[in-house]
Structure formats: structure tokens, C-alpha cells
Motif scaffolding. Structure first.
Motif, mmCIF file in Angstrom:
data_model
loop_
_atom_site.group_PDB
_atom_site.id
_atom_site.type_symbol
_atom_site.label_atom_id
_atom_site.label_comp_id
_atom_site.label_asym_id
_atom_site.label_seq_id
_atom_site.Cartn_x
_atom_site.Cartn_y
_atom_site.Cartn_z
ATOM 1 N N VAL A 212 4.044 -54.574 23.705
ATOM 2 C CA VAL A 212 5.027 -55.403 23.557
ATOM 3 C C VAL A 212 4.850 -56.759 23.638
ATOM 4 O O VAL A 212 5.408 -57.543 22.990
ATOM 5 C CB VAL A 212 6.081 -54.916 24.464
ATOM 6 N N ARG A 213 3.509 -57.379 24.339
ATOM 7 C CA ARG A 213 3.184 -58.494 24.550
ATOM 8 C C ARG A 213 2.421 -59.352 23.359
ATOM 9 O O ARG A 213 2.200 -60.376 23.548
ATOM 10 C CB ARG A 213 2.645 -59.009 25.798
ATOM 11 N N LEU A 214 1.912 -58.329 22.528
ATOM 12 C CA LEU A 214 1.035 -58.775 21.625
ATOM 13 C C LEU A 214 1.928 -58.712 20.200
ATOM 14 O O LEU A 214 2.290 -57.846 19.698
ATOM 15 C CB LEU A 214 0.017 -57.899 21.494
ATOM 16 N N PRO A 215 1.966 -60.202 19.395
ATOM 17 C CA PRO A 215 2.557 -60.343 18.400
ATOM 18 C C PRO A 215 1.896 -59.327 17.372
ATOM 19 O O PRO A 215 0.729 -59.500 17.086
ATOM 20 C CB PRO A 215 2.322 -61.564 18.048
ATOM 21 N N ARG A 216 2.606 -58.812 16.379
ATOM 22 C CA ARG A 216 2.142 -58.144 15.428
ATOM 23 C C ARG A 216 1.327 -58.842 14.107
ATOM 24 O O ARG A 216 2.100 -60.057 13.731
ATOM 25 C CB ARG A 216 3.123 -57.086 14.455
ATOM 26 N N PRO A 217 0.226 -58.552 13.807
ATOM 27 C CA PRO A 217 -0.211 -59.474 12.688
ATOM 28 C C PRO A 217 0.623 -59.759 11.377
ATOM 29 O O PRO A 217 1.033 -58.814 11.058
ATOM 30 C CB PRO A 217 -1.809 -59.022 12.602
ATOM 31 N N VAL A 218 0.298 -60.777 10.543
ATOM 32 C CA VAL A 218 0.688 -60.807 9.428
ATOM 33 C C VAL A 218 -0.287 -61.692 8.505
ATOM 34 O O VAL A 218 -1.338 -61.977 9.046
ATOM 35 C CB VAL A 218 1.927 -61.849 9.447
ATOM 36 N N SER A 219 -0.027 -61.604 7.254
ATOM 37 C CA SER A 219 -1.149 -62.032 6.367
ATOM 38 C C SER A 219 -1.032 -63.698 6.293
ATOM 39 O O SER A 219 -1.942 -64.367 6.137
ATOM 40 C CB SER A 219 -0.807 -61.506 4.758
ATOM 41 N N GLU A 220 0.055 -64.243 6.452
ATOM 42 C CA GLU A 220 0.468 -65.554 6.232
ATOM 43 C C GLU A 220 1.980 -65.893 6.641
ATOM 44 O O GLU A 220 2.884 -65.170 6.397
ATOM 45 C CB GLU A 220 0.361 -65.953 4.836
ATOM 46 N N LYS A 221 2.104 -67.064 7.463
ATOM 47 C CA LYS A 221 3.285 -67.285 7.727
ATOM 48 C C LYS A 221 3.697 -68.510 6.643
ATOM 49 O O LYS A 221 2.928 -69.278 6.402
ATOM 50 C CB LYS A 221 3.262 -68.175 9.229
ATOM 51 N N LEU A 222 4.840 -68.376 6.295
ATOM 52 C CA LEU A 222 5.538 -69.314 5.316
ATOM 53 C C LEU A 222 6.714 -70.068 5.649
ATOM 54 O O LEU A 222 7.405 -69.765 6.657
ATOM 55 C CB LEU A 222 6.087 -68.393 4.123
ATOM 56 N N ALA A 223 6.900 -71.162 5.132
ATOM 57 C CA ALA A 223 8.030 -71.931 5.361
ATOM 58 C C ALA A 223 9.445 -71.495 4.843
ATOM 59 O O ALA A 223 9.350 -70.668 3.586
ATOM 60 C CB ALA A 223 8.021 -73.336 4.587
ATOM 61 N N ALA A 224 10.420 -71.240 5.504
ATOM 62 C CA ALA A 224 11.693 -70.829 5.115
ATOM 63 C C ALA A 224 12.208 -71.526 4.411
ATOM 64 O O ALA A 224 12.310 -72.777 4.346
ATOM 65 C CB ALA A 224 12.462 -70.548 6.583
ATOM 66 N N ASP A 225 13.148 -70.782 3.493
ATOM 67 C CA ASP A 225 13.872 -71.439 2.233
ATOM 68 C C ASP A 225 14.972 -70.943 2.011
ATOM 69 O O ASP A 225 15.571 -71.220 1.029
ATOM 70 C CB ASP A 225 12.911 -71.579 1.067
ATOM 71 N N HIS A 226 15.382 -70.002 2.528
ATOM 72 C CA HIS A 226 16.788 -69.299 2.401
ATOM 73 C C HIS A 226 17.786 -69.404 3.697
ATOM 74 O O HIS A 226 17.387 -68.986 4.687
ATOM 75 C CB HIS A 226 16.730 -67.868 1.976
ATOM 76 N N PRO A 227 19.074 -69.459 3.423
ATOM 77 C CA PRO A 227 19.988 -69.660 4.748
ATOM 78 C C PRO A 227 20.117 -68.396 5.429
ATOM 79 O O PRO A 227 20.148 -67.188 4.628
ATOM 80 C CB PRO A 227 21.016 -70.225 4.164
ATOM 81 N N LEU A 228 20.415 -68.185 6.501
ATOM 82 C CA LEU A 228 21.091 -67.434 7.292
ATOM 83 C C LEU A 228 22.272 -67.296 7.341
ATOM 84 O O LEU A 228 23.050 -67.993 8.100
ATOM 85 C CB LEU A 228 20.346 -66.939 8.713
ATOM 86 N N LEU A 229 23.085 -66.855 6.258
ATOM 87 C CA LEU A 229 24.489 -66.803 6.174
ATOM 88 C C LEU A 229 25.220 -65.963 7.048
ATOM 89 O O LEU A 229 25.104 -64.931 7.331
ATOM 90 C CB LEU A 229 24.822 -66.577 4.685
ATOM 91 N N THR A 230 26.196 -66.437 7.864
ATOM 92 C CA THR A 230 26.847 -66.034 8.759
ATOM 93 C C THR A 230 28.270 -65.599 8.337
ATOM 94 O O THR A 230 28.984 -64.854 9.241
ATOM 95 C CB THR A 230 26.955 -66.921 10.147
ATOM 96 N N GLY A 231 29.000 -66.082 7.493
ATOM 97 C CA GLY A 231 30.387 -65.944 7.253
ATOM 98 C C GLY A 231 31.225 -66.836 8.038
ATOM 99 O O GLY A 231 32.427 -66.894 7.696
ATOM 100 N N GLN A 232 30.371 -67.622 8.809
ATOM 101 C CA GLN A 232 31.543 -68.867 9.489
ATOM 102 C C GLN A 232 31.231 -70.160 8.967
ATOM 103 O O GLN A 232 29.925 -70.591 8.865
ATOM 104 C CB GLN A 232 31.096 -68.796 11.023
ATOM 105 N N ARG A 233 32.323 -70.679 8.597
ATOM 106 C CA ARG A 233 32.268 -72.011 8.017
ATOM 107 C C ARG A 233 31.525 -73.043 8.618
ATOM 108 O O ARG A 233 30.874 -73.914 8.022
ATOM 109 C CB ARG A 233 33.583 -72.557 7.498
ATOM 110 N N VAL A 234 32.088 -73.227 9.839
ATOM 111 C CA VAL A 234 31.311 -74.493 10.621
ATOM 112 C C VAL A 234 29.886 -74.329 10.684
ATOM 113 O O VAL A 234 29.154 -75.121 10.790
ATOM 114 C CB VAL A 234 31.914 -74.313 12.143
ATOM 115 N N LEU A 235 29.243 -73.082 10.702
ATOM 116 C CA LEU A 235 28.019 -72.659 10.870
ATOM 117 C C LEU A 235 27.225 -72.894 9.469
ATOM 118 O O LEU A 235 26.183 -73.657 9.519
ATOM 119 C CB LEU A 235 27.591 -71.226 11.476
ATOM 120 N N ASP A 236 27.718 -72.240 8.463
ATOM 121 C CA ASP A 236 27.159 -72.218 7.248
ATOM 122 C C ASP A 236 27.374 -73.604 6.589
ATOM 123 O O ASP A 236 26.253 -73.857 5.780
ATOM 124 C CB ASP A 236 28.026 -71.029 6.021
ATOM 125 N N ALA A 237 28.223 -74.412 6.667
ATOM 126 C CA ALA A 237 28.387 -75.695 5.841
ATOM 127 C C ALA A 237 27.731 -76.909 6.768
ATOM 128 O O ALA A 237 27.235 -77.637 6.079
ATOM 129 C CB ALA A 237 29.786 -76.015 5.827
#
Length: 1046
Positions: free
Chosen positions: A217-242
Motif C-alpha cells: 500500500v505504501r509503494l506507488p504503482r509505476p507508470v510509463s509517464e506522468k502527463l500534464a492534465a488538460d481535461h476538467p473534472l466536471l462536478t455538475g456544480q456551477r460554482v465549481l465548474d465555472a
């Protein structure tokens, strides 16, 4: 981690087995969950150990010389100095594979439901090792394109499993550290998570792989590459999304005092966010027909949350959840020829009644004569294998000794006792798998119930009106349909009734009823060999009635040689009582024998559909109906009996010998019982519905059987864990339980603090596993303050130097190491996949003080801050996100996305934030000099800001129209609000003050009202419909200001 406990049981030998002396240490001191052990040379940090004679699971967290400090994940009461400590050489790990979704675990991955079933307790017993993933449950494994001889490496997908309707493609991956050449891959089929589905060979060493992975549990699982995020986490709450958007793969903190709505926002994220999976730290076979509250029937898999099914009392029952899963199934069939059946899962609760039977006998027990009273009573027992508590009706005996009381007195006492035993039937529920546990006497006296259908809807009248007939003649049509079922046939385009000589009154009744239904319909009568044939309809097929009769009987399956799905029969079962009674009266006249003395009717037919229709209609009226055995293979017999309900039917018969002399004085429609049998079937998918907590948890199937709902909530969960599984999300137009894409990691109040500290690592490891499958995962930690408090307690027991408020100096580093496991990544292995883990951490600062060390440390790490305001919450403004304090550092990263979706959005959001900030500044001036002293443009800013706060930032989570706001609706609302502000400001400035805010308000009251009402538009109407309405409002705003300026 049991997960942890089960792995420990497998990896570490029990303490009573032979072990080398070097593998043991010994308890040196105990301080709550912190244990110091000596002679631990060779131990490693975070190594798994077993402590004491009860083999409690613990973890090494500090090493000094030959002493190791352990944190124990179970209650340490009873541990003493000198108790053994056994080392494992392996770290604390979790199990990852099919079965994670829809589950609720504690902090060390023990499934709470399984523990409750085993222990029958609201607490978790020490040492229990229930597996995290069900090792007996089989999953349908579909191999990928991988074949023998292929080279495979860590992270490669070699198969998939259908887990549920939301997690349709659960990828089976090679563990990150594995590699080799494929020497065997399992064919398509059903396997458990412990079955070998892949074998590889690398450098001469063969390795077997299952569908399950075990990961520290304390060991992060490996990945090929970390990328820059470019897509919103849409919540359906206007104050958060806007205003304060987060990204998929981002980090967010939600600090707020008690009552500010942290949990509600967390649930909204789980319910509406565009994540593929969420980690938040009885039932029937497909196709089972359910009777809905409006009288319609529906396959159980198509029932939706919020709909109403029909209760036994004829009242609606609201559906609040839809449990789904796979389990051993049971076929429940009526113990009679032609009886109805349904299929349920093993843990489904059958609604049964056991008829009481009190008997008295004289027996000799150990040489002493006893008068025994035998009776049935509901009692509880413990299943030895699973240790679960079972409620069963059993045969009880009460003995009265002759040697003690004398024979006569013992008999008298037995009579008194027998008279005191209730003679009422015992109504109870029993799981399908437990029916076989009943003793023979109880089993033979136990029945299920079918209930009368007390709802009435005029389905036949509507069908008649649609065909151009008089809808008030529905009862007459029903009588002729029943008559047709017994003695009707088709002759070309006409329908004919063949009437025996002894039933001549029917000839006149048929002609009379047809004349009332359709006066122009032709009726001809011919006699031959003592029989009369009544032909209805013209030779050319003219007549609406004949076409209606032929269509309806065809829909019932009566007119066809091959029976069809009897949809019309199901509709008749919910039609008006008079219609149902007339159909049965017609059938009784055509094919029935009536015993007026016994008040029974026996119907004989050569059609299985007619038999089933008669039974279903009779039961819907509260008439006891059973199928009897016949000496002929092509003949079916139905026996009806009930008293007043049957008397009401016979009163409507046309034949004098069938008709009762008078209508029953009191008509009772009661539930009736039927004997049943069970047959165990292989495991299959089940579909259930959970009813509202204030109901009796019972509803009615289409065959009138009274059944118990699935997923009844138990007292072993806290309120949050009871409510959360009932939330749903809409996917492709259907409501699905969010638990199907959710894993809950919860800590019960009586668990040691060390388990709370471990829970956050359990959650993030599960999240990374689903991320590696190419899914976007949201992990919601509610709350990290509790986790930090666990760190503080353990740190205190370790005598570490405290920092601010007693928290350890490494609090910030621990928080950072947790949040840094979030992010968007290119997944390890092939085929190429992209996934993300978004971490949303709720923080509970004491008294809402954001200077709290946990809040301060968190804000230095996360990129989004949704600060909750207690004053807003007290004003019932939800979500209570303070727009002045909150921020997002992902605004620039998301600009390309917004440019693609709507190029205006960025400028609209910027202007909205400027208006809110200006309103905040102007409010201080208003408090000093009053609103009248403001410039007209400032007055406009104040008013528009108020609309933004009340009607844009605030949302009603209990409404269909506003609980979720899609991005296009958010954008249109902003566009019209900012557009109004722009036009109003321009009108004031361009006319040098001739147009004032007061004039605008007086002339545009309807526009302002429509601006405030934009939130009432329901997204269910579709994007095009809403865009058209908002565009019309935009045009009206522009036109109004043009006319005002002119």
C-alpha cells in the motif's frame, strides 16, 4: 490488506507451528496501538508482523538496534510483555482484482458486509481474516489477443472481465514487476480470482498468474509517464465548474466546519463527476416481472430509482436503490401443476407464513412419562460454517412430567399451556438458501403468499375507446372474452361461440351483449345436433367488436395455437374489479362447474394459457386459485375458492345454475397462500430493488407473489454508509447505482487509530489500480483531518517532538507524499492507455479555522481550494463555497479545453468573478453611506451580483432540474447574466444617466424574472431544447434594451 489479515495468515506461519528462533521477537512494551518488540534484528521498515498469541496483524514503523516499534491494526488489550512476535519479511499489501467495485472495506481492506455476516455483530472481532476479494465467486474471463509464445511485460492487458453494468471492461493486467514469454493462457470461461489464467516463463523460471494482484500500500504503482492534465473534472456544480475548476488528475482540498456540506459535495462528485471510477475512503433473475404502482409490469432490470412498485396493500413503494451482483440462484416454484415460478438469489428473503400446529401427546423420556405440547415458534440459530445468525421457525416441545405433577395434573397443565399458544400463523422471512434447514413438520406447514391487486386502471375501456367502441361496455367485452376463452373459435373473419344445449341462456346473453357493444354488428345463430353456434361479425370481417375481440384474445395467447407473451392477461390483472370479475364469470359459464354449497368453481380447459389467465385473474381478486392434476395430458383444471370474492364473480354469471342467489354482503379481498418448492441453480447475475426505509420492504411480482426487497440496510453501518450506496447516476438514459463504480474504504469507530492511518494508503492504491486500467478515478478522502489526528496520536505514543497543535513535524511531508500520487499518466504496458487519479481531500478544521495546521499544510500542496463558509451554510446557501476565498490554479491549463467547447466561456467567467469582487467591495460602501449614494452602474453591479449568488452559484440538490448542471447550461446561464449586465451598463453610460437602474428594473421585470428562472430548465429536455430557450432569452434581452434606448 485482508487484504492484510488474509495475506498475513497466508504469508506467516501460525505461532503454534515450528519456527526458527530468529523469526521470533518478543513484546517489550505496549502503549495502545504502539508495541515495542525486542530481538527483532533483521526486520525491515513497514514489514508485516503478527503480534501475540492471537496473531494480531501489525507493521514495523521504527527500528532501533534490535528493537522494533510496531503499530498494530487491531485492539491490543490482553497483550503482555514476553508475548511472541513473528516476522513475515513482506510489506503490508492489498488485493486488487475483480470484485473491488460495489464493496465497502475497513481501513485494512476487510469487507464489512462479509465480516458482519460471519460475526453477526456491529463490531469487528479481533483476528478475523475474511478475504478482501471473494475467492469463490466466478467471473467470466475473456482472453485478449495474447497467445502462447508472445512476450509480455508488466502492465500488459491479457484479458478482461465484465464486473457490472458500469464497469463493463475490468482489464486483467500482468503485475508491474512481472515479464516473460506466455506458455499458457486460459480459454474464455468462468474462473475465480485465485484460479491460474496465465503462465509465463523468464530465464527458465515459470510463473503462474491469477486475475488478482497483491500490491504494497505504501509503494506507488509505476507508470510509463506522468502527463500534464488538460481535461476538467466536471462536478455538475456551477460554482465549481465555472469559477474554480479542477482537472482529471488534479488535487483539491475542501476545508469547512461541521455542517457546511463537505459530504454533500463529496457525494455530488461521486454521483455526477465525469470519472470512470470512484474510491470513497434480494434480488431476482433478469426478466422477472414486477408490478408497478400504476398497474404496469416491468422487467426488474428495467426498474429505475425513484419509481414506485406496488405494495401488498395496494399502495406504492418507492425504489431507492438497485442492488446488482452474481450469486447462486434458486428457482422458486409453486407446488402445483402449472404453478408460477420466479428465480432469486441465495440471500433473497422469501416472505412466508407458517400455519401454527399445536398438538399434545404422551411420551416416555428417560423412563419418566411426560405430557408433551408441540408447537411452532420463531427462533434463531448460528450457522457453524459461516457463523452467521439465522432466524427459523422450529418445532418446540414443552414437557410436563407425570412423576412431578401426576398424570391428570400434567394433562391439565398441558391443556392450559396449549391454550396459551397463539394459533395465528407465523409471518416471517427466510433466505432462499436456508429453506432446506427447516424441519419436515415446519416445511410442510410453510407457504408463500400471493396478494390481490388492489389497484384499478381502465385498460380494457381504453382499448375499446381506441377501436371506436363504447368504453362503458368494457365489462361486457370482458365477459365475452372469458366466454371466448372457454367455447370460442374463429371462422374466417368472424368469431363463433359454440353453446351446448344445457347452456342455451348463453345464446341470448351473447346476442344481447354484442348488441349493446356495437348495435350494427351482425349476429347469426344456427343449431345442429343439440348445439347452437353464435357467429359474430360480417362475412367480410366488418365490425369493430370482432376485430377488438380477436386482437385482445390473441394478445392473451388464447386465439393462437402457439401461445404468445400474455401481455393482455397481465393488463387485465390490474384492470377494474368489474372487468376482471366479468372475464372470470364468462369463463365459468363457458367451462366451469360450480358447487354452490362449497362455494367453489372448477374450470376445465385444454389451453395452458387459459389456465394461467384464470389463476392470475382470480388471485388478483383475492380468490384462492390452484391448478389441479388431470388424468388427461391435454386437459388443465383450475379450482377456485374464497368465499365473498368468488361469490362476487359468480353473481355475474349468466347461467342460473352458476349464478349465486345474492351478492355478498361484505366483500373481502385477502392474500392467499401457496405451497412452494426450491431448486438450486448455478451462479448467475441477480437484479434487486431496495425500497424506502419507512416501508415494509415488500412488493408484488407480476404473478402476484409477495416478495421482500433486496439490500435492506443493516444497523451495522453508520448513516453515511447507509445513504451512500443508495445514490444513483444516469448512464445512457438509465439510472445506475454509483456503488457499481465505487469502492468505499471506511473506518468504524471502534477500530484502532493505526487502521485509520492505513486507510488512506489503501484507498490510493485501489485508485492507482483502476487508473492503470485506463480509467479516470476520483479518490475522495473524507476527511484527511481524521487521518492527521491518527498520525498525531501515534506520534505522541512514539514520544516524537510535537510541532504545531501537537501534530508531528513530518505532517506536511506525509500529506505531500499522499497527494503526489494523483495525476494523469500514460499507463504501463500495452495496449496504450491513459488514466488519471484525482484526489479530493475534505478537511475538518476545528471551528472552521483555516489556520489549522492540517488545512495550512494541505493548501500548500493542492492546486484547487474549495473553501466552505459556515455563514453561507447557515443561510442555507449550498454549495456553501466562498467565492472570495476559493481558488483554482488549473485555469490556464484548461483554457484550450474551454476554447474548443465555447470560446466565450473564459471571458464570461472572468467577468463574473469581477462582478462578485466588485459587489464585495461595494457592500462595505453601502453599509457606510447607503445604496442611494452609489453610481447607477454600481447599482446594476450589485443587483446582477445578487442574482448570480442566489440563482447561479446556489443549487438545489433535491430538485431534478438543478441537482446537476451540465457545462452547456452553466455557460448559457453565465452568457445571459453577463449579457444583461453589459447591456444595462451600456444603456446607463450611453445616455449620460437618463436611463437609470430603477427605469431598467421597472421596464424589464419580466426579463429579470426569466434570468432568475434559468436554473429551472431541466437538462433532461436535452441540450438543443435548452439552448433554444436560452437563445430566445438572449434575443429578448437585446430587443428590450434596444426599445428602451429608443
Amino acid at each position: 490488506m485482508a487484504g492484510a489479515l488474509e495475506n498475513a495468515a497466508r504469508d506467516i506461519r501460525h505461532l503454534d507451528e515450528d519456527a526458527n528462533e530468529s523469526e521470533f521477537g518478543y513484546v517489550f512494551s505496549v502503549s495502545g496501538p504502539v508495541v515495542v518488540a525486542e530481538k527483532m534484528t533483521g526486520s525491515a521498515m513497514y514489514e508485516l508482523v503478527r503480534v501475540g498469541h492471537e496473531a494480531l496483524v501489525g507493521e514495523v514503523i521504527r527500528i532501533e538496534g534490535d528493537k522494533a516499534t510496531l503499530q498494530v491494526y487491531e485492539e491490543t488489550a490482553g497483550l503482555t510483555v514476553g508475548d511472541p512476535v513473528l516476522k513475515s519479511g513482506k510489506p503490508l499489501s492489498v488485493e486488487l482484482g475483480p470484485g473491488l467495485s460495489s464493496n465497502i472495506f475497513d481501513g485494512i481492506q476487510r469487507p464489512l458486509k462479509a465480516i458482519q455476516e460471519v460475526s453477526q455483530s456491529i463490531y469487528i472481532p479481533r483476528g478475523i481474516d475474511t478475504p478482501a476479494l471473494d475467492k469463490k465467486l466466478e467471473w467470466q474471463f475473456e482472453p485478449a489477443s495474447t497467445k502462447v509464445g508472445d512476450h509480455i511485460t508488466g502492465g500488459d492487458v491479457f484479458g478482461s472481465v465484465f464486473e457490472n453494468s458500469l464497469l463493463r471492461n475490468h482489464n486483467i493486467m500482468l503485475p508491474p514487476s512481472a515479464r516473460g514469454t506466455v506458455t499458457y493462457i486460459a480459454p474464455s470461461g468462468k474462473y475465480t480470482v485465485s484460479d491460474v489464467v496465465l503462465e509465463t516463463e523468464f530465464e527458465g523460471v515459470k510463473t503462474k498468474h491469477t486475475m488478482m494482484q497483491v500490491w504494497p500500500v505504501r509503494l506507488p504503482r509505476p507508470v510509463s509517464e506522468k502527463l500534464a492534465a488538460d481535461h476538467p473534472l466536471l462536478t455538475g456544480q456551477r460554482v465549481l465548474d465555472a469559477l474554480f475548476p479542477c482537472v482529471q488528475g488534479g488535487t483539491t482540498a475542501i476545508p469547512g466546519a461541521f455542517g457546511c456540506g463537505k459530504t454533500v459535495i463529496s457525494q455530488s462528485l461521486s454521483k455526477y463527476s465525469n470519472s470512470d471510477f470512484i474510491v470513497y475512503v434480494g434480488c431476482f433473475a433478469k426478466g422477472t416481472q414486477v408490478l408497478m404502482a400504476d398497474g404496469a409490469t416491468r422487467s426488474i432490470e428495467n426498474v429505475q430509482i425513484g419509481e414506485h412498485v406496488l405494495g401488498e396493500d395496494g399502495l406504492p413503494r418507492q425504489v431507492i436503490a438497485l442492488p446488482r451482483g452474481t450469486e447462486t440462484m434458486y428457482k422458486v416454484s409453486e407446488d402445483a401443476s402449472g404453478g408460477f415460478t420466479f428465480t432469486c438469489n441465495a440471500t433473497h428473503k422469501l416472505v412466508v407464513q407458517t400455519d401454527q400446529c399445536v398438538s399434545k401427546s404422551v411420551e416416555v423420556v428417560d423412563g419418566d412419562a411426560q405430557t408433551a405440547v408441540s408447537f411452532f415458534a420463531l427462533d434463531s440459530a448460528i450457522d457453524v460454517a459461516s457463523k452467521r445468525k439465522i432466524q427459523l421457525v422450529g418445532l418446540k416441545r414443552h414437557l410436563f412430567s407425570h412423576s412431578r405433577h401426576g398424570a391428570a395434573e400434567a394433562a391439565r397443565l398441558a391443556d392450559v399451556f396449549a391454550a396459551s399458544v397463539s394459533k395465528d400463523a407465523i409471518h416471517w422471512t427466510v433466505e432462499a438458501r436456508d429453506v432446506e434447514r427447516m424441519c419436515n413438520e415446519v416445511r410442510s406447514a410453510t407457504y408463500q403468499r400471493y396478494a390481490p391487486v388492489l389497484i384499478e386502471r381502465a385498460a380494457l375501456a381504453a382499448a375499446a375507446a381506441e377501436a371506436g367502441l363504447d368504453s362503458t361496455q368494457a365489462s361486457s367485452i370482458a365477459y365475452l372474452m372469458g366466454l371466448w376463452a372457454g367455447i370460442g373459435n374463429e371462422s374466417g373473419s368472424r368469431v363463433e361461440y359454440t353453446v351446448n344445449a344445457i347452456k342455451q341462456p348463453l345464446v341470448e346473453r351473447i346476442a344481447s351483449l354484442v348488441g349493446c357493444i356495437e348495435p350494427d354488428c351482425a349476429v347469426s345463430i344456427r343449431s345442429s345436433s343439440g348445439r347452437a353456434t353464435v357467429a359474430v361479425g360480417g362475412i367480410d370481417g366488418s365490425g369493430n367488436f370482432t376485430s377488438v375481440l380477436r386482437r385482445l384474445t390473441s394478445e392473451m395467447g388464447i386465439a393462437d395455437a402457439t401461445p404468445v407473451e400474455p401481455t393482455m392477461m397481465l393488463q387485465l390483472c390490474t384492470d377494474e374489479f368489474g372487468v376482471r370479475e366479468q372475464f372470470l364469470a364468462g369463463l365459468a359459464d363457458a367451462a366451469g362447474e360450480i358447487d354452490q354449497h362449497l362455494q367453489t368453481a372448477t374450470i376445465t380447459t385444454n389451453s395452458a394459457v387459459v389456465r394461467d389467465s384464470a389463476i392470475a385473474l382470480a388471485r388478483s381478486l383475492g380468490i384462492h386459485a390452484i391448478a389441479m392434476e388431470s388424468n388427461s395430458a391435454d386437459q388443465y383444471i383450475v379450482r377456485l375458492s374464497s368465499g365473498s370474492a368468488l361469490g362476487s364473480v359468480l353473481n355475474k354469471c349468466a347461467l342460473p345454475r352458476n349464478k349465486t342467489s345474492s351478492r355478498p354482503a361484505k366483500l373481502e379481498r385477502l392474500a392467499n397462500k401457496f405451497a412452494f418448492a426450491l431448486e438450486e441453480l448455478p451462479a448467475d447475475d441477480y437484479y434487486g430493488i431496495t425500497l424506502s426505509e419507512d416501508s415494509d420492504h415488500r412488493f408484488v411480482l407480476a404473478n402476484m407473489t409477495v416478495v421482500h426487497n433486496c439490500g435492506e440496510r443493516g444497523n451495522e453501518m453508520s448513516e453515511v454508509l447507509m445513504d451512500f450506496p443508495q445514490l444513483t447516476t444516469e448512464v445512457d438514459g438509465r439510472q445506475e447505482p454509483i456503488m457499481q463504480r465505487t469502492t468505499l474504504v471506511a473506518n468504524t469507530s471502534n477500530m484502532p487509530v493505526a487502521a485509520r492511518e492505513a486507510s488512506i494508503y489503501t484507498g490510493i492504491t485501489v485508485s492507482e489500480y483502476f487508473r492503470d486500467q485506463g480509467k479516470n478515478v476520483a479518490m475522495i478522502a473524507d476527511s484527511t483531518s481524521r487521518w492527521a489526528e491518527a498520525l498525531r496520536e501515534i506520534s505522541g505514543r512514539l514520544a516524537e517532538m510535537p510541532a504545531d497543535s501537537g501534530y508531528p513535524a513530518y505532517l506536511g511531508a506525509r500529506l505531500a507524499s499522499f497527494y503526489e500520487r494523483a495525476g494523469k499518466v500514460r499507463c504501463l504496458g500495452g495496449p496504450e492507455r491513459f488514466g488519471s487519479v484525482s484526489v479530493v481531500g475534505a478537511v475538518s478544521p476545528p471551528g472552521g479555522d483555516f489556520s489549522d495546521p492540517v488545512t495550512s499544510a494541505t493548501l500548500g500542496i493542492v492546486q484547487v481550494f474549495w473553501g466552505l463558509d459556515k455563514k453561507l451554510a447557515q443561510r442555507k446557501h449550498f454549495p456553501s463555497v466562498n467565492w472570495s476565498l476559493s481558488y483554482s490554479k488549473y485555469v490556464n491549463a484548461l483554457e484550450p479545453y474551454y476554447e474548443r467547447k465555447d470560446p466565450e466561456f473564459v471571458s464570461l467567467r472572468t467577468k463574473c468573478k469581477e462582478i462578485l469582487q466588485a459587489e464585495d467591495d461595494l457592500s462595505e460602501i453601502v453599509q457606510l453611506v447607503g445604496k442611494s449614494a452609489l453610481a447607477e452602474t454600481d447599482k446594476i453591479t450589485l443587483e446582477i451580483a445578487q442574482i448570480i449568488k442566489d440563482d447561479f452559484l446556489q443549487q438545489n440538490g433535491y430538485s431534478n432540474y438543478d441537482r446537476y448542471c451540465p457545462f452547456y447550461k452553466t455557460t448559457w446561464m453565465l452568457r445571459n447574466l453577463i449579457g444583461f449586465h453589459k447591456h444595462a451598463t451600456h444603456a446607463v453610460e450611453s445616455t449620460s444617466g437618463q436611463i437609470t437602474w430603477a427605469k431598467i428594473r421597472d421596464n424589464m421585470g419580466d426579463i429579470i424574472y426569466r434570468l432568475s428562472s434559468m436554473k429551472f430548465e431541466d437538462p433532461a429536455d436535452g441540450e438543443n431544447a435548452l439552448a433554444e430557450r436560452y437563445q430566445q432569452l438572449q434575443s429578448d434581452i437585446e430587443e428590450k434594451f434596444r426599445s428602451l434606448s429608443d
